[in-house]
Write a protein that holds these residues in place. Structure first.
Motif, PDB file in Angstrom:
ATOM      1  N   SER A 180       0.845  -1.191   0.000  1.00 21.89           N
ATOM      2  CA  SER A 180       0.000   0.000   0.000  1.00 21.89           C
ATOM      3  C   SER A 180       0.880   1.239   0.000  1.00 21.89           C
ATOM      4  N   LEU A 181       0.261   2.365  -0.280  1.00 24.98           N
ATOM      5  CA  LEU A 181       0.966   3.642  -0.168  1.00 24.98           C
ATOM      6  C   LEU A 181      -0.039   4.740   0.152  1.00 24.98           C
ATOM      7  N   LYS A 182       0.502   5.866   0.576  1.00 31.32           N
ATOM      8  CA  LYS A 182      -0.335   7.013   0.896  1.00 31.32           C
ATOM      9  C   LYS A 182       0.135   8.241   0.119  1.00 31.32           C
ATOM     10  N   VAL A 183      -0.807   9.105  -0.202  1.00 28.66           N
ATOM     11  CA  VAL A 183      -0.486  10.413  -0.759  1.00 28.66           C
ATOM     12  C   VAL A 183      -1.342  11.445  -0.042  1.00 28.66           C
ATOM     13  N   ILE A 184      -0.845  12.658  -0.003  1.00 34.36           N
ATOM     14  CA  ILE A 184      -1.586  13.762   0.607  1.00 34.36           C
ATOM     15  C   ILE A 184      -1.928  14.754  -0.494  1.00 34.36           C
ATOM     16  N   ILE A 185      -3.196  15.088  -0.586  1.00 36.95           N
ATOM     17  CA  ILE A 185      -3.672  15.961  -1.662  1.00 36.95           C
ATOM     18  C   ILE A 185      -4.353  17.186  -1.067  1.00 36.95           C
ATOM     19  N   LYS A 186      -3.923  18.336  -1.518  1.00 38.46           N
ATOM     20  CA  LYS A 186      -4.538  19.592  -1.081  1.00 38.46           C
ATOM     21  C   LYS A 186      -5.428  20.118  -2.191  1.00 38.46           C
ATOM     22  N   LYS A 187      -6.656  20.448  -1.850  1.00 41.00           N
ATOM     23  CA  LYS A 187      -7.591  20.941  -2.857  1.00 41.00           C
ATOM     24  C   LYS A 187      -7.167  22.318  -3.330  1.00 41.00           C
ATOM     25  N   VAL A 188      -7.084  22.469  -4.645  1.00 43.09           N
ATOM     26  CA  VAL A 188      -6.693  23.733  -5.258  1.00 43.09           C
ATOM     27  C   VAL A 188      -7.953  24.486  -5.646  1.00 43.09           C
ATOM     28  N   GLU A 189      -8.011  25.750  -5.294  1.00 45.97           N
ATOM     29  CA  GLU A 189      -9.184  26.557  -5.630  1.00 45.97           C
ATOM     30  C   GLU A 189      -9.386  26.574  -7.144  1.00 45.97           C
ATOM     31  N   ASN A 190     -10.574  26.193  -7.578  1.00 43.40           N
ATOM     32  CA  ASN A 190     -10.914  26.092  -9.004  1.00 43.40           C
ATOM     33  C   ASN A 190     -10.046  25.079  -9.744  1.00 43.40           C
ATOM     34  N   GLY A 191      -9.393  24.197  -9.012  1.00 38.99           N
ATOM     35  CA  GLY A 191      -8.522  23.206  -9.639  1.00 38.99           C
ATOM     36  C   GLY A 191      -9.329  22.110 -10.316  1.00 38.99           C
ATOM     37  N   TYR A 192      -9.004  21.832 -11.550  1.00 40.50           N
ATOM     38  CA  TYR A 192      -9.740  20.818 -12.311  1.00 40.50           C
ATOM     39  C   TYR A 192      -9.500  19.426 -11.735  1.00 40.50           C
ATOM     40  N   GLY A 193      -8.232  19.084 -11.489  1.00 41.79           N
ATOM     41  CA  GLY A 193      -7.898  17.758 -10.996  1.00 41.79           C
ATOM     42  C   GLY A 193      -8.381  17.504  -9.584  1.00 41.79           C
ATOM     43  N   THR A 194      -8.050  18.380  -8.651  1.00 41.67           N
ATOM     44  CA  THR A 194      -8.468  18.164  -7.269  1.00 41.67           C
ATOM     45  C   THR A 194      -9.972  18.324  -7.114  1.00 41.67           C
ATOM     46  N   GLY A 195     -10.592  19.102  -7.998  1.00 40.36           N
ATOM     47  CA  GLY A 195     -12.044  19.211  -7.978  1.00 40.36           C
ATOM     48  C   GLY A 195     -12.694  17.863  -8.217  1.00 40.36           C
ATOM     49  N   ILE A 196     -12.143  17.113  -9.176  1.00 42.33           N
ATOM     50  CA  ILE A 196     -12.647  15.767  -9.465  1.00 42.33           C
ATOM     51  C   ILE A 196     -12.366  14.826  -8.299  1.00 42.33           C
ATOM     52  N   ILE A 197     -11.142  14.861  -7.793  1.00 43.07           N
ATOM     53  CA  ILE A 197     -10.755  13.936  -6.723  1.00 43.07           C
ATOM     54  C   ILE A 197     -11.606  14.156  -5.474  1.00 43.07           C
ATOM     55  N   PHE A 198     -11.762  15.399  -5.055  1.00 46.99           N
ATOM     56  CA  PHE A 198     -12.478  15.679  -3.812  1.00 46.99           C
ATOM     57  C   PHE A 198     -13.985  15.440  -3.933  1.00 46.99           C
ATOM     58  N   SER A 199     -14.506  15.512  -5.146  1.00 52.23           N
ATOM     59  CA  SER A 199     -15.950  15.348  -5.302  1.00 52.23           C
ATOM     60  C   SER A 199     -16.360  13.931  -5.692  1.00 52.23           C
ATOM     61  N   ARG A 200     -15.443  13.164  -6.304  1.00 48.55           N
ATOM     62  CA  ARG A 200     -15.842  11.876  -6.862  1.00 48.55           C
ATOM     63  C   ARG A 200     -15.207  10.653  -6.214  1.00 48.55           C
ATOM     64  N   PHE A 201     -14.013  10.804  -5.649  1.00 48.42           N
ATOM     65  CA  PHE A 201     -13.301   9.633  -5.143  1.00 48.42           C
ATOM     66  C   PHE A 201     -13.782   9.279  -3.732  1.00 48.42           C
ATOM     67  N   LYS A 202     -14.135   7.990  -3.549  1.00 50.35           N
ATOM     68  CA  LYS A 202     -14.673   7.528  -2.274  1.00 50.35           C
ATOM     69  C   LYS A 202     -13.927   6.283  -1.799  1.00 50.35           C
ATOM     70  N   VAL A 203     -14.000   6.038  -0.498  1.00 52.54           N
ATOM     71  CA  VAL A 203     -13.418   4.813   0.058  1.00 52.54           C
ATOM     72  C   VAL A 203     -14.087   3.609  -0.604  1.00 52.54           C
ATOM     73  N   GLY A 204     -13.281   2.650  -1.017  1.00 56.13           N
ATOM     74  CA  GLY A 204     -13.784   1.453  -1.678  1.00 56.13           C
ATOM     75  C   GLY A 204     -13.674   1.498  -3.188  1.00 56.13           C
ATOM     76  N   ASP A 205     -13.466   2.693  -3.755  1.00 57.60           N
ATOM     77  CA  ASP A 205     -13.324   2.817  -5.205  1.00 57.60           C
ATOM     78  C   ASP A 205     -12.048   2.147  -5.689  1.00 57.60           C
ATOM     79  N   MET A 206     -12.132   1.547  -6.864  1.00 56.04           N
ATOM     80  CA  MET A 206     -10.943   1.054  -7.548  1.00 56.04           C
ATOM     81  C   MET A 206     -10.400   2.177  -8.423  1.00 56.04           C
ATOM     82  N   VAL A 207      -9.098   2.416  -8.351  1.00 58.12           N
ATOM     83  CA  VAL A 207      -8.473   3.467  -9.132  1.00 58.12           C
ATOM     84  C   VAL A 207      -7.238   2.927  -9.839  1.00 58.12           C
ATOM     85  N   GLU A 208      -6.744   3.701 -10.772  1.00 54.12           N
ATOM     86  CA  GLU A 208      -5.550   3.304 -11.522  1.00 54.12           C
ATOM     87  C   GLU A 208      -4.402   4.245 -11.176  1.00 54.12           C
TER      88      GLU A 208
END
Length: 510
Positions: free
Chosen positions: A333-361
């Motif tokens: 396993s590994l961990k990453v720390i993500i800070k939401k960027v104001e109006n950020g396209y990428g972090t906007g998706i991550i913070f709104s769509r990614f949930k515990v249990g999701d499979m990701v690539e």
């Protein structure tokens, strides 16, 4: 079969995807728009000014013979107007496919050629008269004025380079370029967007997000590491904005040289990893820690200081790079720390769509910029903001696994006391290991517990021993650039300074 999460934009639109950024890197590109106004407006009173367009046409036909649509991105007065003056107020929408279609390009080129030729043939009848030059110039003036008005409106309402998709002068350049390729000249002289090593691409799509023509270089590099799309205007906007700093504008010969001479240390174990989001922990309101458990493969070995890329979207294909914050206990396993960027396209998706249990690539592990040299005895880690992430693992790694380590200092800067991440974690290591010194610094303190200032102030402090050190930095572009200057002024060789940043760094002259 593994069902990997297929993300959507979570309410974000393509207007958020495309980025307005500087495209005028030379004096010509900044100010050649004056020529458009001079000819299109001034020519209404002085028609002979329109004759300057003949020189422009000669220039674009000549340059395109050798290097494609180079003129569009580097010399075109209308391009300068669209990029320099209009882009700040442009809606910057996705360019409609209809404007890029062969039907639109060929149809408008045929219409323009017919209309323009008819006007010129009428004026030729005045050859030898006093009115000839004025009337001929006025034909070019009205054409330039039409492009300025119509192209300008399209630039505001759609995209700053919407007109350029079917511009007759662009089509004329492509015809000239085809001739250059047919006689074997253009392949030797044309300078294209070139990637030094495809293995080092983050697949972040930023080159596509800033491209005036909304092309996708990161998905279309050829076998010789060049972007061959005939619509590329060689403006170098993607080069200037590539986070990895691996793009350039060069000839085929240069591309071959880079292909054979650009190693990719730290990328040799790059692989696709399917993982499950095992945990999401809110460290701060806008800063989350994600834990990924590997599914296939189950074992992935990685080093402290490396990073991974996380797939956030399938169309357009987009990944985001994040430093690994976890110490590799069992490679599962590994961990990453993500800070939401104001109006950020990428972090906007991550913070709104990614949930515990999701499979990701994921893809990785990647990079060795922050992996300490095995023989290093004195280390200085420098971080600000979210740049602290890789040092969470690095501090533990060097203290546990480097018996020859004499000293390691961590200089960590934040604006306020409440913004520190893993503060108690670093303090605990400082208490347990005498060779580790933790130096937190706050630029806007509300109390007296911490040193006031920035990490650069600590680096300037003569009490900080920098003799024989290797320095590893991660954080904002300005912090890294300022820190490099300070370190070099204090006698640290640039060869002993290593860094990672979200933005491309421009080092001072040695």
């Amino acid at each position: 079969m593994i069902n990997v999460k297929t993300t959507t934009s979570g309410g974000l639109t393509m207007e958020h995807y495309y980025i307005k950024t500087n495209r005028t890197f030379t004096t010509v590109r900044k100010y050649s728009w004056f020529l458009t106004v001079l000819v299109a407006v001034g020519g209404l009173w002085v028609p002979k000014l329109g004759l300057l367009v003949i020189l422009i046409m000669a220039g674009l036909i000549t340059t395109s013979f050798f290097s494609g649509r180079l003129w569009c991105g580097n010399f075109c007065p209308h391009g300068s107007l669209f990029d320099r003056i209009i882009m700040p107020i442009s809606r910057n929408k996705k360019i409609p496919k209809q404007l890029k279609s062969k039907l639109a390009v060929i149809g408008f080129f045929a219409f323009f050629t017919f209309s323009f030729s008819r006007k010129v043939l009428r004026v030729i009848q005045l050859w030898g008269t006093m009115a000839f030059l004025d009337r001929l110039g006025f034909v070019f003036v009205t054409t330039y004025l039409m492009v300025m008005i119509v192209g300008g409106l399209m630039a505001i309402l759609v995209n700053s380079r919407a007109w350029c998709q079917f511009c007759p002068m662009g089509s004329l350049q492509k015809i000239s370029h085809s001739l250059g390729k047919a006689v074997g000249v253009a392949p030797k002289t044309e300078r294209k967007v070139t990637i030094s090593n495809k293995d080092m691409c983050h697949t972040c799509g930023k080159c596509a997000r800033v491209c005036p023509f909304q092309l996708k270089p990161y998905l279309d590099f050829s076998g010789n590491n060049q972007f061959d799309d005939s619509n590329c205007i060689k403006c170098a906007t993607c080069v200037e904005n590539c986070p990895a700093g691996i793009l350039s504008i060069g000839t085929q010969k240069k591309a071959v040289q880079l292909l054979t001479s650009t190693p990719a240390p730290g990328y040799e174990n790059r692989q696709t990893i399917h993982a499950k989001i095992a945990d999401i922990k809110a460290l701060k309101d806008e800063t989350w820690e994600f834990t990924f458990n590997f599914v296939t493969p189950e074992i992935v070995d990685y080093k402290a200081g490396q990073f991974i890329t996380l797939k956030i979207e399938d169309e357009p294909l987009s990944f985001r790079a994040y430093s690994i914050s976890s110490y590799n206990e069992d490679s599962r396993s590994l961990k990453v720390i993500i800070k939401k960027v104001e109006n950020g396209y990428g972090t906007g998706i991550i913070f709104s769509r990614f949930k515990v249990g999701d499979m990701v690539e994921l893809e990785g592990p990647l990079g060795d910029e922050l992996v300490p040299s095995p023989e290093a005895e004195k280390l200085v880690f420098v971080a600000n903001g979210i740049g602290i992430t890789p040092f969470i693992a690095l501090v533990k790694d060097v203290l546990l696994n480097k018996p020859n380590l004499k000293s390691v200092k961590l200089i960590y800067g934040e604006r306020y006391e409440t913004e520190f991440l893993y503060h108690d974690y670093f303090k605990a290591f400082a208490d347990a290991y005498p060779q580790f010194e933790y130096l937190p610094v706050v630029s806007r303190p509300k109390g007296i517990e911490y040193r006031k200032g920035r990490v650069t102030d600590v680096l300037k402090d003569s009490k900080l021993d920098l003799e024989g050190v290797k320095v590893y930095m991660c954080g904002s572009k300005r912090m890294v650039e300022d820190s490099v200057s300070i370190l070099m002024s204090r006698g640290v060789s640039v060869s002993e300074i290593f860094y990672e940043s979200e933005d491309r760094i421009k080092l001072p002259a040695a």
